[in-house]
Structures are given as structure tokens and as C-alpha cells.
Enzyme design. Structure first.
Site, PDB file in Angstrom:
ATOM      1  N   GLU A 177       2.024  -3.983 -11.778  1.00 20.98           N
ATOM      2  CA  GLU A 177       1.861  -4.784 -10.564  1.00 20.98           C
ATOM      3  C   GLU A 177       2.697  -6.067 -10.617  1.00 20.98           C
ATOM      4  O   GLU A 177       2.819  -6.768  -9.627  1.00 20.98           O
ATOM      5  CB  GLU A 177       0.376  -5.087 -10.304  1.00 20.98           C
ATOM      6  CG  GLU A 177      -0.356  -5.840 -11.408  1.00 20.98           C
ATOM      7  CD  GLU A 177      -0.895  -4.937 -12.529  1.00 20.98           C
ATOM      8  OE1 GLU A 177      -0.157  -4.025 -12.963  1.00 20.98           O
ATOM      9  OE2 GLU A 177      -2.022  -5.170 -12.991  1.00 20.98           O
ATOM     10  N   CYS A 282       9.938  -3.512 -26.151  1.00 18.71           N
ATOM     11  CA  CYS A 282       9.087  -2.920 -27.194  1.00 18.71           C
ATOM     12  C   CYS A 282       9.910  -2.632 -28.442  1.00 18.71           C
ATOM     13  O   CYS A 282       9.359  -2.385 -29.499  1.00 18.71           O
ATOM     14  CB  CYS A 282       8.457  -1.644 -26.689  1.00 18.71           C
ATOM     15  SG  CYS A 282       9.684  -0.421 -26.298  1.00 18.71           S
TER      16      CYS A 282
HETATM   17  P1  NAD Z   1      -0.087  -3.594 -20.168  1.00 18.19           P
HETATM   18  O1  NAD Z   1      -0.780  -2.774 -21.190  1.00 18.19           O
HETATM   19  O2  NAD Z   1      -0.709  -4.880 -19.747  1.00 18.19           O
HETATM   20  O3  NAD Z   1       0.114  -2.754 -18.814  1.00 18.19           O
HETATM   21  C1  NAD Z   1       0.652  -1.450 -18.814  1.00 18.19           C
HETATM   22  C2  NAD Z   1       0.123  -0.686 -17.609  1.00 18.19           C
HETATM   23  O4  NAD Z   1      -1.295  -0.548 -17.733  1.00 18.19           O
HETATM   24  C3  NAD Z   1       0.371  -1.401 -16.286  1.00 18.19           C
HETATM   25  O5  NAD Z   1       0.717  -0.448 -15.315  1.00 18.19           O
HETATM   26  C4  NAD Z   1      -0.966  -2.074 -15.979  1.00 18.19           C
HETATM   27  O6  NAD Z   1      -1.215  -2.187 -14.595  1.00 18.19           O
HETATM   28  C5  NAD Z   1      -1.967  -1.137 -16.628  1.00 18.19           C
HETATM   29  N1  NAD Z   1      -3.150  -1.824 -17.152  1.00 18.19           N
HETATM   30  C6  NAD Z   1      -3.213  -3.080 -17.657  1.00 18.19           C
HETATM   31  N2  NAD Z   1      -4.460  -3.347 -18.078  1.00 18.19           N
HETATM   32  C7  NAD Z   1      -5.201  -2.247 -17.848  1.00 18.19           C
HETATM   33  C8  NAD Z   1      -6.573  -1.909 -18.081  1.00 18.19           C
HETATM   34  N3  NAD Z   1      -7.402  -2.766 -18.636  1.00 18.19           N
HETATM   35  N4  NAD Z   1      -6.991  -0.667 -17.723  1.00 18.19           N
HETATM   36  C9  NAD Z   1      -6.145   0.207 -17.168  1.00 18.19           C
HETATM   37  N5  NAD Z   1      -4.843  -0.071 -16.919  1.00 18.19           N
HETATM   38  C10 NAD Z   1      -4.364  -1.276 -17.263  1.00 18.19           C
HETATM   39  O7  NAD Z   1       1.403  -3.820 -20.700  1.00 18.19           O
HETATM   40  P2  NAD Z   1       2.523  -4.766 -20.086  1.00 18.19           P
HETATM   41  O8  NAD Z   1       2.174  -6.181 -20.377  1.00 18.19           O
HETATM   42  O9  NAD Z   1       2.847  -4.381 -18.697  1.00 18.19           O
HETATM   43  O10 NAD Z   1       3.778  -4.339 -20.984  1.00 18.19           O
HETATM   44  C11 NAD Z   1       4.049  -4.868 -22.250  1.00 18.19           C
HETATM   45  C12 NAD Z   1       3.480  -3.991 -23.334  1.00 18.19           C
HETATM   46  O11 NAD Z   1       4.034  -2.676 -23.254  1.00 18.19           O
HETATM   47  C13 NAD Z   1       3.825  -4.482 -24.731  1.00 18.19           C
HETATM   48  O12 NAD Z   1       2.697  -4.318 -25.544  1.00 18.19           O
HETATM   49  C14 NAD Z   1       4.948  -3.564 -25.162  1.00 18.19           C
HETATM   50  O13 NAD Z   1       5.094  -3.403 -26.550  1.00 18.19           O
HETATM   51  C15 NAD Z   1       4.512  -2.287 -24.531  1.00 18.19           C
HETATM   52  N6  NAD Z   1       5.631  -1.366 -24.396  1.00 18.19           N
HETATM   53  C16 NAD Z   1       5.700  -0.344 -25.280  1.00 18.19           C
HETATM   54  C17 NAD Z   1       6.748   0.538 -25.211  1.00 18.19           C
HETATM   55  C18 NAD Z   1       6.856   1.675 -26.180  1.00 18.19           C
HETATM   56  O14 NAD Z   1       7.747   2.464 -26.034  1.00 18.19           O
HETATM   57  N7  NAD Z   1       5.976   1.797 -27.161  1.00 18.19           N
HETATM   58  C19 NAD Z   1       7.743   0.382 -24.228  1.00 18.19           C
HETATM   59  C20 NAD Z   1       7.637  -0.673 -23.334  1.00 18.19           C
HETATM   60  C21 NAD Z   1       6.566  -1.551 -23.434  1.00 18.19           C
END
Ligand code: NAD
Length: 497
Positions: A177, A282
Site C-alpha cells: 500500500e 533484501c
Molecule cells: P511487509 O512485511 O511489511 O509487507 C509485505 C506485504 O505484506 C505488503 O503487501 C503488506 O501490505 C502486507 N502486510 C504487512 N503487514 C501485514 C500483516 N500484519 N498481515 C498481513 N499482511 C501484511 O514488508 P515491507 O516493509 O513492504 O518490505 C520490506 C521487507 O520485505 C523486508 O523485510 C525485506 O527484507 C523483505 N523482502 C524480502 C525479499 C526476499 O526476497 N526475501 C525481497 C524483497 C523484500
């Protein structure tokens, strides 16, 4: 004026009925530029139903026709990638060249998916038993969900949807979002490429939307990328609802520098991998492990280079953009405060940086902390910002032990001119993606992307042949055509003869 960023359902924009929205900001100006729709339960179900309704005819569309549409999407994307990059920069903050790089890496997966006819070929054995033939096929799963993070609003969804679609599935993408417009732009491009309505849908929203995707019986598989706590929730909930899941989580990536390495090259690599995209990758390097007596010289070289980085609006002429939101910027700055309080040496401090003409942007300059230990919160937690921590060790074994004891296992790198040491490292390190004199070893589309330990839950990685495997189910067919030699009743378990 702030515009509304809608869902995309059944081939067209869909406003939804929840009435809930969240502001989307330009991180360089701090201004609200849009309001994204946040799905309620009813909206989520409407979008999922569109994907479910589109599945039977998309599954039955020939592979040739399906991959022609994917190819057309690739052509349009290639022509217009500048537009998509500008959208990413405006909502995420990363510099334009980096946004273009993100799109190009996503495009590689689209290109890989154009080879789906070859990738889906099964095996065939003639006369496995007397006059009995056996062949294997792979079939699509149905509607699948992709839930993506803020840091790669175009590339991460493209790790999954080209393969899912080419293999005959329909898709509901739930983007972050914080930067939701890239997903909508890609939905329009699919429509222009000739994809039938309902095959690719975008559901905007937060936890309400995600939880419905995890629980709704129509969704057959979930590809998630985000932080580890959410990945664990996604994996536990979706598997409990009978779905196939790959949930990629957070990271803490170490770069080991051995005493024989070229320190200039290692310092350049540490800068690029630590501060590129303001550390919001990441695969960013967040811990530099200096082995032996090179630490002082290496830290000095990194500090010199960090001073030359221009932090500013990603759409202008700068090297590093802002962080994605003010809250995230303040959280990262708080980790730097904690590191200092816990005894780390602050060599370069990015907290006080100002950017002319953009006082309200979410700025944090490159930050370098030395003498970090494994107990400090800057080491134990994923910070996801432009903060590079230097841990000093006296041996290769101590460096390896540090990495293998870390709960994350996404990426790592070793810098050395000793082939034997590098070979030993690739064999011994418990991390999914390893770079040898390469600081950000993101695999090509035809290999698979994924970490170990708390960086991935599930057993298939993204894209490559594992991605094809994830989005299809195997079936084995055993065939015998009527032949007089097979007559007669036999109640025993089938045996080969
Ligand atoms: P996030 O976990 O906050 O959000 C990811 C997705 O989950 C979003 O679409 C969000 O709306 C949803 N979300 C958030 N909280 C939620 C909840 N409580 N219940 C259900 N859905 C929920 O992550 P972010 O801040 O958007 O992205 C950064 C994170 O992603 C970092 O930890 C990074 O390391 C990770 N990441 C990992 C990779 C990989 O390949 N391992 C790649 C890119 C990013």
C-alpha cells in the site's frame, strides 16, 4: 491534487465499496500524491471471483496463444519501461537508474516465461510395461495470489506473475500500500497486450485483503515477499487452509572481506551494496565482516567513498534517494542511535543530512558503524536502511560461524583472490544466494531466487524451474489401448511385465 489508486478487477479499474483509503506519499517531497483504495472483505471477494471465473478458459487457451500474449507484454514493457521507472521513483524514492534496473530484472523473468512451451514439456515412456505407455504432464493450479513488499513494486511481482500466467493460472496481485501504482500500470499493460479480463487482477489493501487471500478457498497458491514476521503468518495461515505457499522473508546479508582481497574493489562493492536503493533491498549488504588486520584500512576507504554520495530526489541527479516513509526513516535513525549507545563507533553519520529545496523529504544519509558486535540491535535486527555495520573478526572460521549463527540466510558475499577460500565458503555457508567478489548475487531469471532459514518459508524458490514447478501440478498418465493380449481378469496389484 491527490488521485485515487484503484483496484483492477476483470480487466478494468474497480473502486471497491469499503470506502477506506490510505495516503501514498512522494518520499522526496513528503507530499501526499495519491489515496490508495484499501479493500474490505467484499472487495477482496469480488476480485478473487474475477480470477476464479477467468480460470477455466485461460487454462484451456493454447500455450502458443498464452505465450504470444506474454511476449507482447514484454515488447510493451520494453518500449515503455521509462514510464514505469518514473512511477516507482515517485512512490518509492529510489533513483531513476535504479528503478530502471529493477524493471529490467523483472523483464528478464517475462522473457524466461516466453519459453513456457519448452518448460512445460513432460516425459513419455513407451512400453513401460508390455504395451503400456506412461507420460507426465504439468497443469496450472487455478487462481493464485501474489503479495508483494514496498521495496520492489515492479520486479518482485514480476518474479511470479509471468510464470503463473504463462502456465495457465489466473492472478490476484496484492501490492504494498506504500507504492501501489506500479501494479496498476502493469495491469493496464496486460490489457493492452491482449490478456483476457480476469486473468491478472490487482487487489489494493492491507491485512484485511491479505488475510482473505490466505483463507479464501478459491486461491490455490500464495507467493509472498516481505518481512519475516509477516512471512511466518502468511505461511502458517495459507498452509493451514490447504494452499501451496512460498513466503520469502527478511534478510541480514554479510559481506566477508579476507585479508588478501583488493580493498579498493571491496570498498566500492560495500558502498554499492550497502547504500544502493538506500539499503532498502533484501539483498543489500548490511554487515561487513573484516577479517584480520585490514579493518582500519577498509573502513577508511569506505568512509571516503560514503562522503561522496549525493543524497537527494531520485528523479533528479542524485546517487541515493530518501527512505520510503517518514516512520521508516525515523525507525532506521533510531537504530543508529541505539548502535551508538550500545558502543559501536559512528564513522559516518547520515542522521543530520539535509537536502536543499526538499526539507520535508524522508532523508537519511549513508551511515557507517564500526566495532559492531553480534549482541547489538544494529546487528540482530533487519534495519532496511542505508546503515552499514562493520564487525571485525580475526579468522575466516569466526566469520563463517557468525554468518551461520544468524537466523537469516538470504544473500552473502566473500571478497578474496584465493580461489580455495572462496570455494570453501560457497560449500560451508548456510545462505541461499552466494556472491564471490559479487556483492549482490541476485540470480538470473532462469535460476531460482530464494534464501534459507528465516528468509524463506516453503520449499520452492522464486522463478527459474522452481517457479514453474510452484505454479503447476504434476500428473502421470498410464495408458493401454485395447489389445487382445491383455484380456483376462487379474486382481493383484499392477506389476510391470
Ligand atoms: P511487509 O512485511 O511489511 O509487507 C509485505 C506485504 O505484506 C505488503 O503487501 C503488506 O501490505 C502486507 N502486510 C504487512 N503487514 C501485514 C500483516 N500484519 N498481515 C498481513 N499482511 C501484511 O514488508 P515491507 O516493509 O513492504 O518490505 C520490506 C521487507 O520485505 C523486508 O523485510 C525485506 O527484507 C523483505 N523482502 C524480502 C525479499 C526476499 O526476497 N526475501 C525481497 C524483497 C523484500
Amino acid at each position: 491534487m491527490a488521485h485515487t489508486i484503484t483496484h483492477w478487477c476483470d480487466g478494468k479499474p474497480f473502486t471497491g465499496t469499503s470506502g477506506n483509503t490510505a495516503p501514498v506519499t512522494n518520499p522526496a517531497s513528503g507530499q501526499t500524491t495519491g489515496q490508495v483504495a484499501l479493500a474490505g472483505l467484499e472487495d477482496a471477494r469480488t476480485v478473487i471471483q474475477a480470477a476464479e471465473a477467468a480460470f477455466p478458459s485461460w487454462r484451456d487457451t493454447s500455450l502458443t496463444r498464452r505465450t504470444q500474449i506474454v511476449f507482447r507484454f514484454r515488447e510493451l514493457l520494453n518500449e515503455r519501461k521509462g514510464e514505469l521507472a518514473r512511477i516507482i521513483t515517485a512512490e518509492h524514492g529510489k533513483v531513476l537508474s535504479d528503478a530502471l534496473g529493477e524493471v529490467s530484472r523483472g523483464q528478464e523473468v517475462v522473457e524466461f516465461a516466453c519459453g513456457m512451451p519448452h518448460l512445460l514439456k513432460g516425459g513419455m515412456t513407451e512400453n513401460a510395461s508390455t504395451k503400456v505407455d506412461v507420460h507426465s504432464i504439468r497443469q496450472p493450479l487455478g487462481p493464485v495470489a501474489i503479495i508483494s513488499p514496498f521495496n520492489f513494486p515492479a520486479m518482485v511481482p514480476m518474479w511470479f506473475f509471468p510464470l503463473a500466467i504463462a502456465a495457465g493460472n489466473t492472478v490476484v496481485l496484492k501490492p504494498s500500500e506504500k507504492d501501489p501504482s506500479a501494479a496498476l500500470w502493469m495491469a493496464r499493460l496486460w490489457a493492452e497486450a491482449g490478456l483476457p479480463p480476469g486473468v491478472f487482477n490487482v487487489l489494493q489493501g492491507d491485512k484485511t485483503a491479505v488475510d482473505e487471500l490466505l483463507e479464501n478457498r478459491a486461491i490455490k497458491a500464495v507467493s509472498f515477499v516481505g518481512s519475516t514476521p509477516v512471512a511466518q503468518h502468511v505461511y502458517a495461515t495459507a498452509t493451514a487452509h490447504g494452499k501451496r505457499v512460498q513466503a520469502l522473508g527478511g534478510a541480514k546479508n554479510h559481506m566477508v572481506v579476507l585479508p588478501d582481497a583488493d580493498l579498493g574493489l571491496a570498498a566500492d562493492a560495500a558502498i554499492n551494496a550497502g547504500f544502493g536503493s538506500a539499503g532498502e533491498r533484501c539483498m543489500a549488504i548490511s554487515v561487513l565482516v573484516a577479517v584480520g588486520d585490514i579493518a582500519d584500512a577498509l573502513v577508511e576507504k569506505i568512509a571516503e567513498r560514503a562522503a561522496s554520495i549525493r543524497t537527494g530526489d531520485g528523479a533528479q541527479n542524485s546517487d541515493m534517494g530518501p527512505l520510503v516513509t517518514r516512520a521508516h526513516r525515523d525507525r532506521v535513525a533510531a537504530y543508529v542511535d541505539a548502535g551508538e549507545a550500545e558502543g559501536a563507533a559512528l564513522v559516518v553519520d547520515g542522521r543530520q543530512i539535509t537536502v536543499e529545496g526538499a526539507r520535508d523529504g524522508f532523508w537519511l544519509g549513508p551511515t557507517l558503524l564500526d566495532h559492531v558486535t553480534a549482541e547489538m540491535s544494529v546487528y540482530t535486527d533487519e534495519i532496511f536502511g542505508p546503515v552499514l555495520s562493520v564487525v571485525r573478526t580475526d579468522s575466516y572460521d569466526a566469520a563463517l560461524e557468525l554468518i551461520n549463527a544468524n537466523p537469516y540466510g538470504n544473500g552473502t558475499a566473500i571478497f578474496t583472490n584465493d580461489g580455495g577460500a572462496a570455494r570453501r565458503f560457497q560449500n560451508e555457508v548456510e545462505v541461499g544466494m552466494v556472491g564471490i567478489n559479487v556483492p549482490i548475487p541476485v540470480p538470473m531469471a532462469y535460476y531460482s531466487f530464494g534464501g534459507w532459514k528465516n528468509s524463506l518459508f516453503g520449499d520452492t524458490h522464486a522463478h527459474g524451474t522452481e517457479g514453474v514447478q510452484f505454479f503447476t501440478r504434476g500428473k502421470v498418465v498410464t495408458t493401454r489401448w485395447a489389445d487382445p493380449s491383455h484380456a483376462g481378469i487379474e486382481l493383484g496389484f499392477p506389476q510391470n511385465a
